[in-house]
Design a protein around this motif. Structure first.
Motif, PDB file in Angstrom:
ATOM      1  N   VAL A 124      47.759  42.142  42.646  1.00  0.00           N
ATOM      2  CA  VAL A 124      47.669  42.750  43.987  1.00  0.00           C
ATOM      3  C   VAL A 124      48.373  42.054  44.985  1.00  0.00           C
ATOM      4  O   VAL A 124      49.254  42.547  45.717  1.00  0.00           O
ATOM      5  CB  VAL A 124      46.328  43.504  44.398  1.00  0.00           C
ATOM      6  N   SER A 125      47.838  41.063  45.206  1.00  0.00           N
ATOM      7  CA  SER A 125      48.365  39.853  46.453  1.00  0.00           C
ATOM      8  C   SER A 125      49.882  39.792  46.124  1.00  0.00           C
ATOM      9  O   SER A 125      50.672  39.671  47.142  1.00  0.00           O
ATOM     10  CB  SER A 125      47.506  38.864  46.736  1.00  0.00           C
ATOM     11  N   THR A 126      50.254  39.454  45.038  1.00  0.00           N
ATOM     12  CA  THR A 126      51.605  39.007  44.677  1.00  0.00           C
ATOM     13  C   THR A 126      52.647  40.245  44.972  1.00  0.00           C
ATOM     14  O   THR A 126      53.715  40.102  45.657  1.00  0.00           O
ATOM     15  CB  THR A 126      51.736  38.772  43.157  1.00  0.00           C
ATOM     16  N   LEU A 127      52.053  41.263  44.653  1.00  0.00           N
ATOM     17  CA  LEU A 127      52.985  42.774  45.337  1.00  0.00           C
ATOM     18  C   LEU A 127      52.675  43.366  46.617  1.00  0.00           C
ATOM     19  O   LEU A 127      53.131  44.233  46.832  1.00  0.00           O
ATOM     20  CB  LEU A 127      52.616  43.659  43.826  1.00  0.00           C
ATOM     21  N   GLY A 128      52.024  42.519  47.372  1.00  0.00           N
ATOM     22  CA  GLY A 128      52.007  42.699  48.928  1.00  0.00           C
ATOM     23  C   GLY A 128      50.797  43.399  49.390  1.00  0.00           C
ATOM     24  O   GLY A 128      50.562  43.891  50.634  1.00  0.00           O
ATOM     25  N   GLY A 129      49.867  43.240  48.413  1.00  0.00           N
ATOM     26  CA  GLY A 129      48.331  43.432  48.893  1.00  0.00           C
ATOM     27  C   GLY A 129      47.979  45.111  48.751  1.00  0.00           C
ATOM     28  O   GLY A 129      48.825  45.934  48.569  1.00  0.00           O
ATOM     29  N   ARG A 130      46.528  45.197  48.935  1.00  0.00           N
ATOM     30  CA  ARG A 130      46.114  46.617  48.253  1.00  0.00           C
ATOM     31  C   ARG A 130      46.708  47.733  49.435  1.00  0.00           C
ATOM     32  O   ARG A 130      47.315  48.765  48.734  1.00  0.00           O
ATOM     33  CB  ARG A 130      44.809  46.526  48.424  1.00  0.00           C
ATOM     34  N   ARG A 131      46.568  47.562  50.600  1.00  0.00           N
ATOM     35  CA  ARG A 131      47.287  48.711  51.331  1.00  0.00           C
ATOM     36  C   ARG A 131      48.553  49.149  50.984  1.00  0.00           C
ATOM     37  O   ARG A 131      48.798  50.276  51.049  1.00  0.00           O
ATOM     38  CB  ARG A 131      46.864  48.075  52.607  1.00  0.00           C
ATOM     39  N   LEU A 132      49.605  48.196  51.027  1.00  0.00           N
ATOM     40  CA  LEU A 132      50.914  48.539  50.468  1.00  0.00           C
ATOM     41  C   LEU A 132      51.084  49.014  49.245  1.00  0.00           C
ATOM     42  O   LEU A 132      51.761  50.108  48.980  1.00  0.00           O
ATOM     43  CB  LEU A 132      51.816  47.079  50.564  1.00  0.00           C
ATOM     44  N   LEU A 133      50.301  48.731  48.442  1.00  0.00           N
ATOM     45  CA  LEU A 133      50.311  49.086  46.874  1.00  0.00           C
ATOM     46  C   LEU A 133      50.029  50.686  47.033  1.00  0.00           C
ATOM     47  O   LEU A 133      50.463  51.626  46.337  1.00  0.00           O
ATOM     48  CB  LEU A 133      49.652  48.460  45.949  1.00  0.00           C
ATOM     49  N   LYS A 134      48.689  50.882  47.573  1.00  0.00           N
ATOM     50  CA  LYS A 134      48.241  52.315  47.797  1.00  0.00           C
ATOM     51  C   LYS A 134      49.090  53.221  48.154  1.00  0.00           C
ATOM     52  O   LYS A 134      49.318  54.277  47.774  1.00  0.00           O
ATOM     53  CB  LYS A 134      47.069  52.072  48.662  1.00  0.00           C
ATOM     54  N   ALA A 135      49.888  52.833  49.576  1.00  0.00           N
ATOM     55  CA  ALA A 135      50.745  53.545  50.114  1.00  0.00           C
ATOM     56  C   ALA A 135      51.887  54.035  49.170  1.00  0.00           C
ATOM     57  O   ALA A 135      52.514  55.035  49.094  1.00  0.00           O
ATOM     58  CB  ALA A 135      51.151  52.752  51.407  1.00  0.00           C
ATOM     59  N   ARG A 136      52.202  53.073  48.323  1.00  0.00           N
ATOM     60  CA  ARG A 136      53.502  53.148  47.518  1.00  0.00           C
ATOM     61  C   ARG A 136      52.966  54.188  46.282  1.00  0.00           C
ATOM     62  O   ARG A 136      53.841  55.113  45.909  1.00  0.00           O
ATOM     63  CB  ARG A 136      53.669  51.747  46.858  1.00  0.00           C
ATOM     64  N   ALA A 137      51.925  53.925  45.826  1.00  0.00           N
ATOM     65  CA  ALA A 137      51.333  54.803  44.727  1.00  0.00           C
ATOM     66  C   ALA A 137      51.490  56.190  45.351  1.00  0.00           C
ATOM     67  O   ALA A 137      51.665  57.279  44.633  1.00  0.00           O
ATOM     68  CB  ALA A 137      49.829  54.336  44.433  1.00  0.00           C
ATOM     69  N   GLU A 138      50.836  56.437  46.474  1.00  0.00           N
ATOM     70  CA  GLU A 138      50.893  57.859  47.082  1.00  0.00           C
ATOM     71  C   GLU A 138      52.358  58.424  47.341  1.00  0.00           C
ATOM     72  O   GLU A 138      52.344  59.270  46.755  1.00  0.00           O
ATOM     73  CB  GLU A 138      50.250  57.658  48.369  1.00  0.00           C
ATOM     74  N   ARG A 139      53.264  57.781  47.400  1.00  0.00           N
ATOM     75  CA  ARG A 139      54.675  58.098  47.471  1.00  0.00           C
ATOM     76  C   ARG A 139      55.284  58.243  46.238  1.00  0.00           C
ATOM     77  O   ARG A 139      55.580  59.447  46.061  1.00  0.00           O
ATOM     78  CB  ARG A 139      55.234  56.935  48.276  1.00  0.00           C
ATOM     79  N   GLU A 140      55.205  57.353  45.247  1.00  0.00           N
ATOM     80  CA  GLU A 140      55.786  57.454  44.028  1.00  0.00           C
ATOM     81  C   GLU A 140      55.091  58.418  43.164  1.00  0.00           C
ATOM     82  O   GLU A 140      55.879  59.148  42.488  1.00  0.00           O
ATOM     83  CB  GLU A 140      55.937  56.097  43.312  1.00  0.00           C
ATOM     84  N   LEU A 141      53.774  58.898  43.415  1.00  0.00           N
ATOM     85  CA  LEU A 141      53.101  59.670  42.415  1.00  0.00           C
ATOM     86  C   LEU A 141      53.629  61.132  42.791  1.00  0.00           C
ATOM     87  O   LEU A 141      53.751  61.922  42.197  1.00  0.00           O
ATOM     88  CB  LEU A 141      51.665  59.505  42.486  1.00  0.00           C
ATOM     89  N   ASP A 142      53.836  61.231  44.287  1.00  0.00           N
ATOM     90  CA  ASP A 142      54.607  62.489  44.676  1.00  0.00           C
ATOM     91  C   ASP A 142      55.783  62.631  44.256  1.00  0.00           C
ATOM     92  O   ASP A 142      56.505  63.690  43.933  1.00  0.00           O
ATOM     93  CB  ASP A 142      54.610  62.379  46.337  1.00  0.00           C
ATOM     94  N   GLY A 143      56.695  61.610  43.999  1.00  0.00           N
ATOM     95  CA  GLY A 143      57.806  61.642  43.523  1.00  0.00           C
ATOM     96  C   GLY A 143      58.059  61.745  41.852  1.00  0.00           C
ATOM     97  O   GLY A 143      59.006  61.638  41.523  1.00  0.00           O
ATOM     98  N   LEU A 157      54.829  48.587  38.185  1.00  0.00           N
ATOM     99  CA  LEU A 157      54.089  47.305  38.771  1.00  0.00           C
ATOM    100  C   LEU A 157      53.940  46.307  37.854  1.00  0.00           C
ATOM    101  O   LEU A 157      54.177  45.059  38.251  1.00  0.00           O
ATOM    102  CB  LEU A 157      53.078  47.692  39.204  1.00  0.00           C
ATOM    103  N   SER A 158      53.489  46.541  36.442  1.00  0.00           N
ATOM    104  CA  SER A 158      53.614  45.051  35.819  1.00  0.00           C
ATOM    105  C   SER A 158      54.757  44.546  35.697  1.00  0.00           C
ATOM    106  O   SER A 158      54.759  43.236  35.744  1.00  0.00           O
ATOM    107  CB  SER A 158      52.967  45.627  34.366  1.00  0.00           C
ATOM    108  N   ARG A 159      55.732  45.245  35.460  1.00  0.00           N
ATOM    109  CA  ARG A 159      56.987  44.509  35.245  1.00  0.00           C
ATOM    110  C   ARG A 159      57.494  43.773  36.645  1.00  0.00           C
ATOM    111  O   ARG A 159      58.099  42.709  36.431  1.00  0.00           O
ATOM    112  CB  ARG A 159      58.252  45.621  34.858  1.00  0.00           C
ATOM    113  N   GLU A 160      57.163  44.565  37.777  1.00  0.00           N
ATOM    114  CA  GLU A 160      57.452  43.582  38.868  1.00  0.00           C
ATOM    115  C   GLU A 160      56.916  42.322  39.154  1.00  0.00           C
ATOM    116  O   GLU A 160      57.350  41.274  39.567  1.00  0.00           O
ATOM    117  CB  GLU A 160      57.426  44.574  40.297  1.00  0.00           C
ATOM    118  N   TYR A 161      55.495  42.571  38.857  1.00  0.00           N
ATOM    119  CA  TYR A 161      54.773  41.372  38.670  1.00  0.00           C
ATOM    120  C   TYR A 161      55.069  40.164  37.955  1.00  0.00           C
ATOM    121  O   TYR A 161      54.863  39.069  38.280  1.00  0.00           O
ATOM    122  CB  TYR A 161      53.110  41.881  38.576  1.00  0.00           C
ATOM    123  N   VAL A 162      55.419  40.583  36.631  1.00  0.00           N
ATOM    124  CA  VAL A 162      55.681  39.580  35.746  1.00  0.00           C
ATOM    125  C   VAL A 162      56.907  39.114  36.275  1.00  0.00           C
ATOM    126  O   VAL A 162      57.240  37.853  36.072  1.00  0.00           O
ATOM    127  CB  VAL A 162      55.945  40.459  34.311  1.00  0.00           C
TER     128      VAL A 162
END
Lengths: 335, 668
Positions: free
Chosen positions: A293-312, A323-328
């Motif tokens: 979570v912290s590697t990809l910018g923290g919980r709040r950022l991930l949550k916002a991103r999830a909301e956006r991309e799930l809409d997409g 997200l896993s690919r990005e983390y790796v």
């Protein structure tokens, strides 16, 4: 199926054509990277299905052996008698050793094979994250586009009890008289409070009465210690006594399901979206922990991103994989 | 003692042959022939529709009428079955369970028509529905209703038909389902305890007369090939039953505590390969239940040498009857007292079995008794595990079966030269004839009387009165088997029992050739999953009324263990249901298991419906007691492979199944 057929198939799914529903479920179970685009296309096409918005997703959970399959079967019959169509996702665990599974829920169900308004799909939990089946969320979306009510019956162990909250509009916890552990978990606030509590196998009146009384007590204690739950504050969890083998208590269960569905009406879509966002994050955290979570910018950022991309049009699974690919990749850079 | 000719020979056991097929008239002819050959009792085999409460005109009865036994729909059929056989002189055993109350009512009504007082009737109704949930699969109603029918029959006969054995507690089918001797002893005893406790709870039997009920309880036992152990098992039964009846029920009369049992010698271990060897197996197995005078069977029925191939012919059954007669009349066995009294070896092994079985009895009682342990799936799961272990031992060659996994080379056998004629085939016309006869019956009977009888049955079913009384009246009124059972289905509901497969854990070797084979199969499934995007998914279906689920269960477990996702539906599903499940589940492969001989009706029906549903591409395999000529016809219908009892190497079957999925995937 090629992309061009997907729109056509989505139409067929929405008119509850069994062959099309089955093909769509096969597709959302497909884990190959090359299928990803088609899964997204299908789910996007099903997103605004008339059934989906008006439908009801019911999660049935509870310890093994309390009679969930039989209850599912009787509940489905009760709904069919009221002219509502029903889709069922029955989840069973996969063997840790072989990866295979024995999907035995159909053996406890009795249904009319010529009924076009009832569809049952068994799913194995398969995969790296425990709990609900890999494709459960997407399967529910497919069935939700085709049928009025979708029942998700879980394995009742481990993570599935928590995951179900993210998938269902109404969470029903099924126990049987004398379930001491469940009472303790509820009281201690370890277990989330369900929307509806069912005491199944309530054939013996005295035992059932005592079980219902015990549960009431446990719920009071749970509220007192401030236990969280699936429901919001204005809803008081009802306790329903059923006997799946005798078919008693089913009318009341359906009445309570309807009442809860009505209760969440205005907040339904937001609740479903919240569930998907939460499930996406949970999946990711189970795989990669807080470090991910912290590697990809923290919980709040991930949550916002999830909301956006799930809409997409992303699904929790596809997004989690992304997200896993990005983390790796990020790990590779820092190393 | 024998030499001076003074000691009287013991009376031989009752000799029977489990038989019945096609129609009541054809079976009647067979019974008369068998009695003329020196058989001393009758053992009626009913067809599956009769056992599960359907008339011949019910869609579920399709293909099953007259197959594994005789169809009895009403009192007219029962009269024809015993035409010219005086019931006051007969000892009749009926393998009937869920519908036992009904078939006994028809028997009593037929006796009354013959002018015979029911008080003199002798015989046995199997009436053990607990083991139906566990193994044989002809149950209809939920456990509470089944226990009520069992106790109604017992409490009625104890006074009204006092020489009748109202229940035959079956350890037979437990062994068939895989039970070890310890499990066989324990689960049969907890069943008996469950039944006696239930009888006691009815309050119909005065305390002082309870010994009478205990004295009527009899058992139906299996005798397997490990005949020394089986002999000890029977002695352990005698000892344990004496203990239960004395300690739990306070029975003081030793006669009422006696362990009374009948035997069907094991059919499970009979082999399709070199089937002539089965004659020797049958003889050895019979010794286990006859050698001990102190634990000797009261009635014996032997299977025929060719039962693994198909239905035996009259000549095959005659051979088995002669086997019994030679032991009873030619040898000197019946001239001696118990041969094993004083044997330290027999005593020690018997004691081991007594102790281990008693511990398992306590375990089940701790879980609430037999009914609870059936509903929770505990007993079923233990049986499935034992059976898997047994099959694995045979597959691995640890348990030798001559002609199967050792000494397999054979000269051509003159007995099976013309294989298709070495078994009996039931005329396919039987089905239609029985339907026509049933229609005539319904036209000619007094339908007002039938309606009245059914209304009374319904009233009693909802009360706590005894079901025997209105059932006998209904038998006289001309009610049919299907009408009786359907009415009770409406009142009590139907029951689908736990399959025991989901939780069954099977220990597999971690190393060795077997482990390597399994690892290879798992790798292939894994590779297939990667290329198909989904794990290979298989549907295991049991179409028809046949409830012998052991084969289907073992295939399901094995398939899971090599990595398939397996949908198992349990027993008694219609072709329509199988096709609906295949469609909804999105399976890659379908396996059908049928042991009732109705494969030629049911399998093509499934295939036809699959094609109609657009699933003609999904490979289908079939397993069961399927003669080669039938197998060829099924393959012509499009069945990808047919497996019979000779295909005991499950790993090979699994390898075939993976090939089928692979080939189908490649073709798409």
């Amino acid at each position: 199926m090629p992309l061009s057929d997907i729109a056509e198939d989505a139409q067929q799914v929405m008119s509850a054509n069994k062959a099309a529903v089955s093909r769509a479920l096969n597709l959302v179970e497909d884990r190959r990277a090359e299928s990803h685009a088609r899964v997204a296309e299908l789910l996007a096409a099903l997103k605004d299905a008339p059934k989906a918005a008006g439908g009801h997703r019911v999660g049935l959970t509870g310890p093994p052996g309390v009679g969930k399959s039989t209850l599912t079967s009787v509940l489905a019959r009760g709904l069919r008698l009221r002219d509502r169509t029903v889709g069922v996702v029955a989840v069973d665990p996969s063997s840790m050793r072989s990866g295979g599974s024995l999907l035995g829920d159909r053996a406890r169900m009795s249904f009319d094979p010529t009924d076009n308004g009832l569809f049952v799909r068994s799913l194995a939990t398969a995969g790296e994250v425990g709990g609900l089946a890999y494709a459960a969320n997407s399967s529910v979306r497919v069935l939700g586009a085709a049928y009025d009510t979708v029942i998700i019956e879980t394995t009742g162990v481990g993570q599935s009890e928590i995951d179900i909250v993210h998938v269902a509009d109404t969470v029903v916890l099924v126990i049987q008289p004398g379930s001491g552990d469940v009472l303790q978990f509820l009281k201690a606030g370890i277990m989330e409070i369900p929307d509806i509590l069912v005491v199944n196998k309530a054939d013996q009146d005295e035992l059932a009465r005592r079980a219902v009384a015990d549960l009431r007590g446990a719920l009071r204690t749970a509220h007192a210690v401030g236990a969280g739950g699936a429901q919001d504050g204005a809803w008081e969890t009802p306790i329903v006594a059923t006997s799946a083998t005798k078919g008693s208590g089913i009318d009341e269960l359906i009445a309570q399901l309807d009442a809860h569905r009505k209760h969440v009406e205005t907040a339904l879509l937001a609740r479903r979206r919240r569930g998907e966002v939460q499930w996406t994050l949970d999946l990711f955290i189970r795989k990669h922990g807080e470090h991910g979570v912290s590697t990809l910018g923290g919980r709040r950022l991930l949550k916002a991103r999830a909301e956006r991309e799930l809409d997409g049009g992303e699904t929790p699974l596809s997004l989690c994989e992304q997200l896993s690919r990005e983390y790796v990749a990020a790990l590779g850079q820092t190393a | 003692m024998a030499q001076d000719g003074k000691r009287e020979r013991d009376r031989p056991w009752i000799m029977r042959t489990y038989s019945g097929h096609s129609t009541a008239a054809a079976s009647n002819e067979l019974y008369r022939t068998n009695l003329a050959k020196g058989q001393t009792g009758l053992s009626v085999a009913f067809d599956l529709p009769t056992q599960t409460g359907y008339d011949a005109d019910d869609p579920l009865a399709r293909g099953e009428v007259g197959k594994v036994g005789v169809p009895i729909s009403h009192i007219g059929d029962m009269r024809a079955l015993f035409d010219g056989i005086p019931l006051d002189q007969m000892n009749t055993s009926m393998t009937i369970n869920a519908t036992a109350v009904w078939l006994l009512s028809l028997y009593i009504a037929t006796a009354e028509d013959q002018g015979v007082d029911p008080r003199v009737l002798r015989g046995t109704t199997q009436n053990d529905i607990i083991k139906e949930y566990l193994s044989r699969g002809t149950h209809i109603f939920p456990p509470a209703a089944s226990m009520r029918l069992i106790t109604d029959l017992i409490t009625y006969t104890v006074d009204e038909v006092p020489k009748w054995n109202p229940i035959n507690i079956c350890s037979y089918h437990l062994q068939e389902a895989g039970a070890t001797p310890t499990q066989e002893l324990a689960y049969a005893l907890v069943t008996a305890i469950g039944v006696l406790d239930a009888v006691k709870a009815t309050g119909r039997i005065p305390e002082a007369e309870f010994g009478k009920v205990v004295g009527r309880i009899s058992f139906f036992v299996n005798a397997g090939i490990r005949f020394v152990e089986e002999l000890c098992k029977m002695r352990a039964f005698v000892e344990l039953w004496d203990r239960v009846t004395q300690e739990r029920y306070g029975v003081t009369d030793p006669k009422q505590r006696r362990f009374r049992y009948g035997v069907q010698v094991n059919s499970l271990g009979l082999t399709e390969q070199q089937p002539e060897n089965n004659v020797i197996r049958i003889v050895l197995e019979m010794l286990a239940v006859t050698l001990s005078k102190d634990a000797r069977a009261r009635a014996i029925q032997l299977p025929a040498w060719n039962e693994a191939l198909g239905l035996p012919r009259p000549w095959d059954q005659q051979w088995s009857l002669r086997t019994q007669q030679i032991l009873a009349y030619e040898t000197d066995l019946l001239e001696y007292d118990d041969l094993f009294t004083g044997s330290e070896v027999v005593k020690a092994h018997t004691q081991d079995l007594v102790e281990s079985a008693w511990a398992e009895v306590q375990e089940v009682l701790k879980r609430g008794g037999a009914v609870e342990a059936v509903e929770s799936g505990y007993i079923k799961q233990r049986l499935v595990e034992s059976n898997a272990a047994r099959l694995r031992a045979i597959e691995a060659g640890e348990q030798i079966v001559v002609g199967v996994n050792k000494f397999v080379e054979s000269e051509p056998s003159p007995l099976t030269e013309n294989l298709d004629e070495a078994i009996l085939t039931v005329d396919p016309k039987v089905d239609a004839d029985q339907r026509a006869a049933l229609a005539r019956w319904k036209e000619t009977r007094d339908n007002d009387a039938v309606d009245k009888a059914l209304a009374e049955l319904q009233r009693v079913a909802k009360s706590d009165e005894n079901m025997m009384v209105p059932s006998i009246a209904a038998a006289h009124a001309g009610v049919t088997t299907g009408e009786w059972a359907n009415l009770l289905r409406e009142v009590w509901g139907e029951y689908r029992a736990p399959t025991g497969v989901s939780g069954a854990s099977v220990k597999t070797a971690a190393t060795g050739a077997n482990a390597e084979t399994v690892a290879r199969l798992r790798d292939r499934i894994h590779a297939l999953e990667a290329s198909m995007g989904r794990r290979p998914k298989m549907l295991v279906g049991k179409p028809g009324l046949d409830g012998h689920s052991n084969g289907a269960e073992q295939i399901a477990i094995k398939a899971r263990d090599v990595g398939f996702d397996v949908v198992y539906e349990g027993i008694r599903v219609s072709p329509e249901q199988i096709v609906a499940s295949a469609l909804e589940e999105g399976v890659h492969l379908i396996g059908l298991s049928i042991l009732s001989g109705s494969h030629l009706a049911l399998v093509p029906e499934v295939m036809k419906r699959l094609r109609a549903a657009g699933l003609g591409d999904v490979p289908v395999v079939a397993g069961g007691i399927i003669p080669e000529a039938d197998a060829e016809r099924l393959r012509q219908e499009g069945v990808a492979a047919v497996y019979t009892p000779k295909d005991f190497e499950l790993d090979n079957i699994m390898s075939d199944l993976i090939d089928l999925v692979d080939r189908q995937h490649a073709a798409e």
